[in-house]
Enzyme design. Structure first.
Site, PDB file in Angstrom:
ATOM      1  N   GLU A   1      -0.187   1.877   9.127  1.00  0.00           N
ATOM      2  CA  GLU A   1      -1.425   2.409   9.704  1.00  0.00           C
ATOM      3  C   GLU A   1      -1.143   2.856  11.137  1.00  0.00           C
ATOM      4  OE1 GLU A   1      -1.403  -0.825   8.486  1.00  0.00           O
ATOM      5  OE2 GLU A   1      -2.083  -0.198   6.500  1.00  0.00           O
TER       6      GLU A   1
ATOM      7  N   CYS B   1      -4.894  -0.050  -7.189  1.00  0.00           N
ATOM      8  CA  CYS B   1      -3.747  -0.449  -6.345  1.00  0.00           C
ATOM      9  C   CYS B   1      -3.726  -1.944  -6.076  1.00  0.00           C
ATOM     10  CB  CYS B   1      -3.745   0.339  -5.040  1.00  0.00           C
ATOM     11  SG  CYS B   1      -5.144   0.020  -3.948  1.00  0.00           S
TER      12      CYS B   1
ATOM     13  N   CYS C   1       0.866  -1.181   0.000  1.00  0.00           N
ATOM     14  CA  CYS C   1       0.000   0.000   0.000  1.00  0.00           C
ATOM     15  C   CYS C   1       0.903   1.230   0.000  1.00  0.00           C
ATOM     16  CB  CYS C   1      -0.879  -0.022   1.245  1.00  0.00           C
ATOM     17  SG  CYS C   1      -1.716   1.531   1.542  1.00  0.00           S
TER      18      CYS C   1
ATOM     19  N   HIS D   1     -12.653   6.155  -3.021  1.00  0.00           N
ATOM     20  CA  HIS D   1     -11.718   5.191  -2.431  1.00  0.00           C
ATOM     21  C   HIS D   1     -12.049   3.762  -2.892  1.00  0.00           C
ATOM     22  CE1 HIS D   1      -8.247   5.106  -0.052  1.00  0.00           C
ATOM     23  NE2 HIS D   1      -8.718   4.293   0.876  1.00  0.00           N
TER      24      HIS D   1
ATOM     25  N   CYS E   1      -3.161   7.668  -1.740  1.00  0.00           N
ATOM     26  CA  CYS E   1      -4.465   7.850  -2.408  1.00  0.00           C
ATOM     27  C   CYS E   1      -5.548   8.359  -1.467  1.00  0.00           C
ATOM     28  CB  CYS E   1      -4.906   6.571  -3.093  1.00  0.00           C
ATOM     29  SG  CYS E   1      -5.134   5.227  -1.933  1.00  0.00           S
TER      30      CYS E   1
ATOM     31  N   THR F   1      -3.983   5.117   7.299  1.00  0.00           N
ATOM     32  CA  THR F   1      -2.952   4.730   6.342  1.00  0.00           C
ATOM     33  C   THR F   1      -2.012   5.904   6.068  1.00  0.00           C
ATOM     34  OG1 THR F   1      -4.414   3.144   5.311  1.00  0.00           O
ATOM     35  CG2 THR F   1      -2.636   3.990   3.943  1.00  0.00           C
TER      36      THR F   1
HETATM   37  C1  LIG Z   1      -5.536  -1.706   6.467  1.00  0.00           C
HETATM   38  C2  LIG Z   1      -6.592  -0.663   6.635  1.00  0.00           C
HETATM   39  C3  LIG Z   1      -6.332   0.642   6.235  1.00  0.00           C
HETATM   40  C4  LIG Z   1      -7.276   1.646   6.428  1.00  0.00           C
HETATM   41  N1  LIG Z   1      -6.983   2.945   6.081  1.00  0.00           N
HETATM   42  C5  LIG Z   1      -7.843   3.936   6.396  1.00  0.00           C
HETATM   43  C6  LIG Z   1      -7.518   5.319   6.148  1.00  0.00           C
HETATM   44  O1  LIG Z   1      -6.450   5.635   5.642  1.00  0.00           O
HETATM   45  N2  LIG Z   1      -8.405   6.270   6.497  1.00  0.00           N
HETATM   46  C7  LIG Z   1      -9.580   5.954   7.083  1.00  0.00           C
HETATM   47  O2  LIG Z   1     -10.330   6.872   7.406  1.00  0.00           O
HETATM   48  N3  LIG Z   1      -9.932   4.678   7.340  1.00  0.00           N
HETATM   49  C8  LIG Z   1      -9.096   3.658   7.011  1.00  0.00           C
HETATM   50  N4  LIG Z   1      -9.447   2.342   7.252  1.00  0.00           N
HETATM   51  C9  LIG Z   1     -10.670   2.098   7.992  1.00  0.00           C
HETATM   52  C10 LIG Z   1     -11.815   1.425   7.255  1.00  0.00           C
HETATM   53  O3  LIG Z   1     -12.543   2.366   6.525  1.00  0.00           O
HETATM   54  C11 LIG Z   1     -12.645   0.715   8.341  1.00  0.00           C
HETATM   55  O4  LIG Z   1     -11.909  -0.428   8.732  1.00  0.00           O
HETATM   56  C12 LIG Z   1     -14.025   0.329   7.892  1.00  0.00           C
HETATM   57  O5  LIG Z   1     -14.823   1.464   7.681  1.00  0.00           O
HETATM   58  C13 LIG Z   1     -14.714  -0.576   8.922  1.00  0.00           C
HETATM   59  O6  LIG Z   1     -14.691   0.010  10.178  1.00  0.00           O
HETATM   60  P1  LIG Z   1     -14.132  -0.813  11.415  1.00  0.00           P
HETATM   61  O7  LIG Z   1     -12.806  -1.355  11.051  1.00  0.00           O
HETATM   62  O8  LIG Z   1     -14.234   0.039  12.601  1.00  0.00           O
HETATM   63  O9  LIG Z   1     -15.073  -2.069  11.494  1.00  0.00           O
HETATM   64  P2  LIG Z   1     -16.251  -2.350  12.491  1.00  0.00           P
HETATM   65  O10 LIG Z   1     -17.129  -1.142  12.600  1.00  0.00           O
HETATM   66  O11 LIG Z   1     -15.703  -2.887  13.751  1.00  0.00           O
HETATM   67  O12 LIG Z   1     -17.062  -3.463  11.682  1.00  0.00           O
HETATM   68  C14 LIG Z   1     -16.920  -4.850  11.910  1.00  0.00           C
HETATM   69  C15 LIG Z   1     -18.173  -5.555  11.377  1.00  0.00           C
HETATM   70  O13 LIG Z   1     -19.328  -5.076  12.059  1.00  0.00           O
HETATM   71  C16 LIG Z   1     -20.297  -4.589  11.142  1.00  0.00           C
HETATM   72  N5  LIG Z   1     -20.932  -3.400  11.737  1.00  0.00           N
HETATM   73  C17 LIG Z   1     -20.321  -2.306  12.257  1.00  0.00           C
HETATM   74  N6  LIG Z   1     -21.236  -1.429  12.698  1.00  0.00           N
HETATM   75  C18 LIG Z   1     -22.440  -1.957  12.472  1.00  0.00           C
HETATM   76  C19 LIG Z   1     -23.765  -1.509  12.697  1.00  0.00           C
HETATM   77  N7  LIG Z   1     -24.030  -0.346  13.270  1.00  0.00           N
HETATM   78  N8  LIG Z   1     -24.781  -2.327  12.290  1.00  0.00           N
HETATM   79  C20 LIG Z   1     -24.512  -3.509  11.699  1.00  0.00           C
HETATM   80  N9  LIG Z   1     -23.283  -3.987  11.464  1.00  0.00           N
HETATM   81  C21 LIG Z   1     -22.250  -3.218  11.841  1.00  0.00           C
HETATM   82  C22 LIG Z   1     -19.513  -4.244   9.876  1.00  0.00           C
HETATM   83  O14 LIG Z   1     -20.322  -4.298   8.715  1.00  0.00           O
HETATM   84  C23 LIG Z   1     -18.432  -5.317   9.881  1.00  0.00           C
HETATM   85  O15 LIG Z   1     -18.924  -6.490   9.308  1.00  0.00           O
HETATM   86  C24 LIG Z   1      -8.527   1.321   7.017  1.00  0.00           C
HETATM   87  C25 LIG Z   1      -8.789  -0.005   7.391  1.00  0.00           C
HETATM   88  C26 LIG Z   1      -7.841  -0.985   7.218  1.00  0.00           C
HETATM   89  C27 LIG Z   1      -8.154  -2.395   7.664  1.00  0.00           C
END
Ligand SMILES: Cc1cc2nc3c(=O)[nH]c(=O)nc-3n(C[C@H](O)[C@H](O)[C@H](O)COP(=O)(O)OP(=O)(O)OC[C@H]3O[C@@H](n4cnc5c(N)ncnc54)[C@H](O)[C@@H]3O)c2cc1C
Length: 490
Positions: A257, A299, A99, A292, A103, A190
């Site tokens: 990250e 990528c 990564c 995104h 972006c 990221t």
């Molecule tokens: C390697 C990596 C790089 C990233 N880089 C960036 C970045 O540069 N900038 C940035 O802003 N973000 C970044 N992200 C964040 C990414 O957008 C989030 O991981 C994603 O939005 C999911 O949020 P979470 O990880 O908190 O998952 P969670 O909210 O913990 O979700 C876990 C599960 O629960 C479900 N869930 C969550 N809430 C609810 C709800 N209310 N109702 C029903 N189901 C639900 C989800 O659908 C999923 O299946 C990155 C993530 C990763 C893994």
């Protein structure tokens, strides 16, 4: 002025960014062996922009200044720009197998540009001018900006204002004449540490009760009150083992990250892009996520190209390259990878002009793109592991391959034993085989799997987020009408 890769790295040394890792403050984070590969990755976005053969993909003419800028700092002016973005990302994936982090900022620029325009139109605010001035500086100085959207979110069943601890969503704690004071954090950021600036955006659509959480602004990475806690990656401490650099798999490049904490950070008015206009939080989120989700059609495809190549080489090294099932598996990997690319190109080709004048991707197709991304890299990894064989996870260390310790009945060393038993076809040396197995391990389940697998799942939103968008954009009513028309149903 476009910076060189080296100038970019030197520019980071001037920042006073506060970085913590393994419970300690890291002062020289630029040269830290765990962090440096991710800096090298971003440096590649500068190096390729200096190379005339990539100028068309890596640079663009700014609509704000008329100057040549790095495409990562560009506002898309056409569907051609959108397509070139995807191609640029594929190129960088191919060159780094990681990564390359830049972006998220580009996607934030384009989302904030159009959202602030429409916010100002409704409320008479000055966010669009603020943003344009900020972006002109970014373009002029060729800076890296982190796109920070994801809040920690606490109890997912509760809206921001009902959380026990308000800091679980970034929010305004004080409004002053000259700006706002904000507190909270962003997770999984990221390239956060490698960035000169951050753009913060709300993480979800907001209601009136949550207006203090509808906040967007730019902030220097070393702002007073801001610090980062570095995220661990699988096998990360291998990078600290000087004698086992082959075991890292990809010694030069990697992703990054961090948890970014804002503890009462003051944001002057000129850097604010949203401060309570909760009805525009959803638009900013949707547009950023759309761009995104398009990004991954570039990528991840570039990284996929490297993994397919690595799997083909592994078959050659094993002497199994002529087997029909191997050929068929490489065809399947290519088919899956190019399908992802088709999605990235398609949502770009069907892009549209926003009221502000920049181009937005087709939202339905971008969500289909990302939904496929949550699946296909996993299947590509499965096939790569099939072709590579078990050695990718059971091979002794580089130190063992070089060890002089005599263990054999005839005085053979550990190194000789390893080289004897891990020799394969004459197409490779055991050291080449070691390097290749470690690269495949790195991408399938080591440090780069953070970007190639789990980021494919959750980055730009978890799979369900795309399904919600697909259901909204899919026009089922229109399709029902088509069926009725054909069948003659009124
Ligand atoms: C390697 C990596 C790089 C990233 N880089 C960036 C970045 O540069 N900038 C940035 O802003 N973000 C970044 N992200 C964040 C990414 O957008 C989030 O991981 C994603 O939005 C999911 O949020 P979470 O990880 O908190 O998952 P969670 O909210 O913990 O979700 C876990 C599960 O629960 C479900 N869930 C969550 N809430 C609810 C709800 N209310 N109702 C029903 N189901 C639900 C989800 O659908 C999923 O299946 C990155 C993530 C990763 C893994």
């Amino acid at each position: 002025m476009l910076m060189t890769g080296e100038q970019y790295i030197e520019s980071l040394r001037k920042l006073k960014t506060r970085v913590y890792m393994f419970g300690e403050k890291i002062d020289n984070w630029v040269d830290h062996p765990i962090i440096r590969p991710s800096i090298n990755c971003v440096a590649m976005t500068y190096e390729l922009a200096q190379d005339p053969q990539y100028a068309d993909l890596m640079t663009a003419k700014s609509n704000l200044t008329g100057e040549t800028v790095n495409r990562f700092a560009h506002l898309h002016q056409s569907t051609d720009d959108l397509r070139k973005k995807v191609k640029m990302q594929r190129l960088l994936g191919q060159k780094t197998a990681s990564c390359f982090q830049r972006c998220v900022g580009m996607d934030a620029f384009n989302a904030v540009f159009s959202t602030t325009y429409e916010t100002d139109k409704k409320y008479g605010t000055h966010y669009h001018e603020n943003f344009k001035k900020f972006l002109e500086m970014v373009q002029r100085e060729d800076l890296v900006v982190d796109g920070a959207m994801t809040d920690p979110k606490g109890d997912r069943g509760l809206p921001p204002h009902k959380q026990k601890d308000k800091d679980l969503f970034l929010h305004i704690v004080e409004r002053r004449e000259d700006g706002i004071v904000v507190s909270g954090a962003k997770c999984h950021q990221t390239g956060s540490i490698n960035s000169h600036w951050h753009i913060f955006m709300p993480t979800q659509a907001m209601r009136e009760e949550d207006k203090d959480f509808a906040v967007s602004f730019a902030c220097p990475t070393d702002a007073e009150g801001m610090y980062m806690i570095y995220g661990r990656q699988s096998c990360d401490t291998r990078k600290m083992e000087k004698d086992n650099q082959i075991d890292v798999g990809n010694p030069k490049f990697g992703g990054q990250e961090a948890l970014v904490v804002l503890d009462n950070v003051f944001i002057p008015n000129e850097y604010i892009f949203q401060a309570g206009e909760y009805d525009f939080a959803g638009m900013m989120v949707e547009r950023f996520a759309g761009y995104h989700r398009q990004s991954y059609g570039g990528c991840k495809v570039g990284v996929g190209d490297v993994l397919i190549g690595a799997a083909a080489l592994a078959a050659e090294y094993n002497g199994a390259q002529k087997a029909s099932h191997i050929k068929d598996k490489l065809i399947e990997m290519t088919h899956l990878n190019e399908t992802l690319y088709c999605c990235g190109i398609a949502c770009s080709a069907e892009g549209w002009k926003t009221e502000a004048g920049n181009y937005q991707i087709d939202l339905l197709l971008a969500n289909v793109c990302k939904q496929n991304i949550t699946r296909f890299p996993y299947e590509i990894v499965r096939l790569a592991e099939d072709i590579a064989g078990g050695l990718m996870v059971t091979m002794p260390s580089e130190t063992d391959f070089k060890s002089d310790l005599k263990v054999g009945r005839n005085g053979e060393t550990i190194g000789e034993i390893c080289n004897k038993f891990f020799a394969a076809s004459p197409a490779c040396t055991t050291e080449e085989r070691q390097k290749l197995m470690r690269l495949i391990e790195n991408m399938c389940l080591g440090a780069a799997a953070v970007g190639y697998r789990t980021e494919s799942m959750h980055g730009a939103g978890s799979p369900q987020a795309q399904r919600i968008m697909i259901s909204r954009q899919g026009n089922i009513e229109g399709k029902k009408q088509l069926a009725k028309d054909i069948a003659g149903i009124k």
